[in-house]
Motif scaffolding. Structure first.
Motif, PDB file in Angstrom:
ATOM      1  N   PHE A   1       0.800  -1.237   0.000  1.00  6.64           N
ATOM      2  CA  PHE A   1       0.000   0.000   0.000  1.00  6.64           C
ATOM      3  C   PHE A   1       0.829   1.282   0.000  1.00  6.64           C
ATOM      4  O   PHE A   1       0.404   2.303  -0.524  1.00  6.64           O
ATOM      5  CB  PHE A   1      -0.955   0.026   1.200  1.00  6.64           C
ATOM      6  N   ALA A   2       2.009   1.257   0.634  1.00  4.70           N
ATOM      7  CA  ALA A   2       2.788   2.503   0.745  1.00  4.70           C
ATOM      8  C   ALA A   2       3.922   2.539  -0.271  1.00  4.70           C
ATOM      9  O   ALA A   2       4.536   3.587  -0.474  1.00  4.70           O
ATOM     10  CB  ALA A   2       3.338   2.653   2.159  1.00  4.70           C
ATOM     11  N   GLY A   3       4.213   1.396  -0.875  1.00  5.92           N
ATOM     12  CA  GLY A   3       5.257   1.377  -1.908  1.00  5.92           C
ATOM     13  C   GLY A   3       6.435   0.524  -1.494  1.00  5.92           C
ATOM     14  O   GLY A   3       6.761   0.429  -0.301  1.00  5.92           O
ATOM     15  N   PRO A   4       7.108  -0.073  -2.501  1.00  2.40           N
ATOM     16  CA  PRO A   4       8.195  -1.027  -2.225  1.00  2.40           C
ATOM     17  C   PRO A   4       9.427  -0.368  -1.607  1.00  2.40           C
ATOM     18  O   PRO A   4      10.293  -1.053  -1.074  1.00  2.40           O
ATOM     19  CB  PRO A   4       8.517  -1.609  -3.614  1.00  2.40           C
ATOM     20  N   GLU A   5       9.487   0.989  -1.651  1.00  3.36           N
ATOM     21  CA  GLU A   5      10.682   1.651  -1.105  1.00  3.36           C
ATOM     22  C   GLU A   5      10.634   1.801   0.421  1.00  3.36           C
ATOM     23  O   GLU A   5      11.602   2.235   1.038  1.00  3.36           O
ATOM     24  CB  GLU A   5      10.898   3.025  -1.784  1.00  3.36           C
ATOM     25  N   CYS A   6       9.521   1.417   1.042  1.00  2.40           N
ATOM     26  CA  CYS A   6       9.383   1.500   2.511  1.00  2.40           C
ATOM     27  C   CYS A   6      10.480   0.706   3.201  1.00  2.40           C
ATOM     28  O   CYS A   6      10.815  -0.381   2.777  1.00  2.40           O
ATOM     29  CB  CYS A   6       8.072   0.851   2.942  1.00  2.40           C
TER      30      CYS A   6
END
Ligand code: TYD
Length: 401
Positions: A384-389
């Motif tokens: 949901f927040a993106g793979p870079e988290c």
């Protein structure tokens, strides 16, 4: 303090200082923090590990904010445990099942379709109402001798009594066992599940330590506890749930052929492993985690990184407050439980917000404060927040991934 299982003297293992009740979420940041000592002690006679100071159960449980979350990890555990209970013949189509500390009734829901009748008993009235709405009859009471007749009237004689993660939540587990012994027929079973102290110690899972967890059960003291109520331990099941849990199955029927090989097997392993060196090593590791985490979090915030905690768990309160992380460093905590939203983790003053809000905010790091659901939370945040988290995992040692 004397050991509350066997009465012998104890020695202090770890002193976490003055801490607020971990599930006592605050309505407002300005609300005063009520703190109590949090000290772990060990009985070298029966190997029991317990809290020195216990809070009043009515104060802790009458209005309870902990609702069992909907989680694939938990569902899998319920399926596995239910399958074991059927396979070993502890449950059948004729069973009447009582669950002590049944919360919103999730586990009973698994058993309900295949048995004669299920019923829960839980002291938290707010939680019982939710269970009833789910179709699980639930008595809003503490379980003990006083509850025996009310349970019999509504359920009949239970053939199996389940108590998951609640017997260690009581200053005097003997009072629960008295009720169990009075209710169970000779061919009945008692199933007690708790975090397993060997896992807690080996994994330095010190988030397990908070005022509600008044005992950290091992097989040896639990056998003493059962024996005091004429119950015999006949089976042991290990589970990875909640960072490592143990299911004890006992029966008033003392015949030798009841005992499964699991008892001797796990008792043998525990006897070898659970010693003073393990306990002292645990306390040392806790201090190391506290040092490392403060350093890492302060370092990241100094560099301008934003950090949200993820999982407004009881273990979050222990971790943040022992380590000394407050809203100055970590202003928010994401959590899926609506009744927690807008409330504050006590003392640390970290505000709890819905998961979707956290994902929209895209913090640089999530500090995983529900590390028992680590994989689920990481997958969700990445989705949901993106793979870079990025993620800070505090236990069993501080890691950034
Ligand atoms: P829990 O495992 O009961 O921890 P504790 O016993 O230390 O309080 O709590 C899990 C918390 O994590 C609960 O507040 C719900 C939250 N949670 C999420 O926010 N998202 C999720 O996907 C899951 C599985 C749990």
């Amino acid at each position: 303090m004397p050991c509350r299982i066997c009465g012998q003297s104890t020695r202090t293992v770890l002193d976490l200082g003055e801490m607020p009740p971990a599930n006592g979420l605050k309505e407002a940041k300005e609300d005063p923090d009520v703190v109590h000592p949090l000290v772990l002690e060990n009985c070298e006679s029966c190997k029991n590990i317990q809290l020195r100071d216990c809070l009043d159960a009515a104060q802790l449980y009458r209005h309870y904010l902990y609702l069992t979350p909907e989680s694939p990890t938990l569902s899998k555990h319920y399926e596995d445990l239910t399958a074991h209970l059927y396979r070993e013949g502890y449950v059948s189509a004729d069973s009447r099942v009582l669950e002590i500390g049944s919360n919103v009734g999730h586990f009973l829901k698994y058993l309900q379709p295949g048995v004669k009748k299920v019923m829960g008993i839980d002291p938290a009235e707010n939680v019982c109402r939710i269970a009833e709405d789910h179709g699980v009859e639930t008595l809003p009471e503490f379980f003990g001798l006083d509850a025996v007749e009310p349970v019999r009237e509504r359920l009949g004689d239970p053939s199996i009594i389940v108590a998951r993660h609640c017997c260690a939540h009581n200053e005097n587990p003997h009072s629960i066992l008295e009720g169990v012994a009075a209710l169970l027929p000779d061919d009945g079973y008692f199933v007690m599940e708790n975090a397993y102290v060997l896992d807690t110690l080996k994994q330095t899972d010190f988030g397990q330590i908070y005022h509600e967890h008044m005992f950290y059960f091992a097989i040896q003291p639990v056998m003493r506890l059962f024996e005091a109520h004429d119950l015999k331990l006949i089976d042991v099941v290990m589970s990875p749930i909640h960072g490592g849990s143990i299911v004890f199955i006992a029966s008033p029927n003392r015949s030798a052929d009841q005992e499964r090989p699991s008892v001797a097997h796990y008792l043998g392993e525990e006897t070898k492993a659970l010693d003073r060196a393990l306990i002292e090593g645990f306390a040392e590791h806790v201090r190391t985690i506290a040092r490392d985490l403060t350093q890492q979090v302060n370092g990241l915030v100094d560099e301008g990184a934003s950090i949200w905690a993820y999982g407004a768990t009881a273990k979050a309160a222990t971790l943040l407050n022992y380590v000394g992380i407050t809203d100055q460093l970590v202003p928010y905590c994401a959590d899926s439980t609506p009744i927690k939203h807008g409330k504050f983790i006590p003392m640390a003053n970290v505000e709890i917000r819905p998961e979707q809000e956290a994902f929209a905010a895209k913090p640089d790091y999530f500090l995983i404060t529900a590390w028992n659901y680590k994989d689920e939370l990481i997958a969700k945040a990445k989705h949901f927040a993106g793979p870079e988290c990025r993620f800070i995992i505090p236990v069993p040692e501080v890691r950034i991934i």
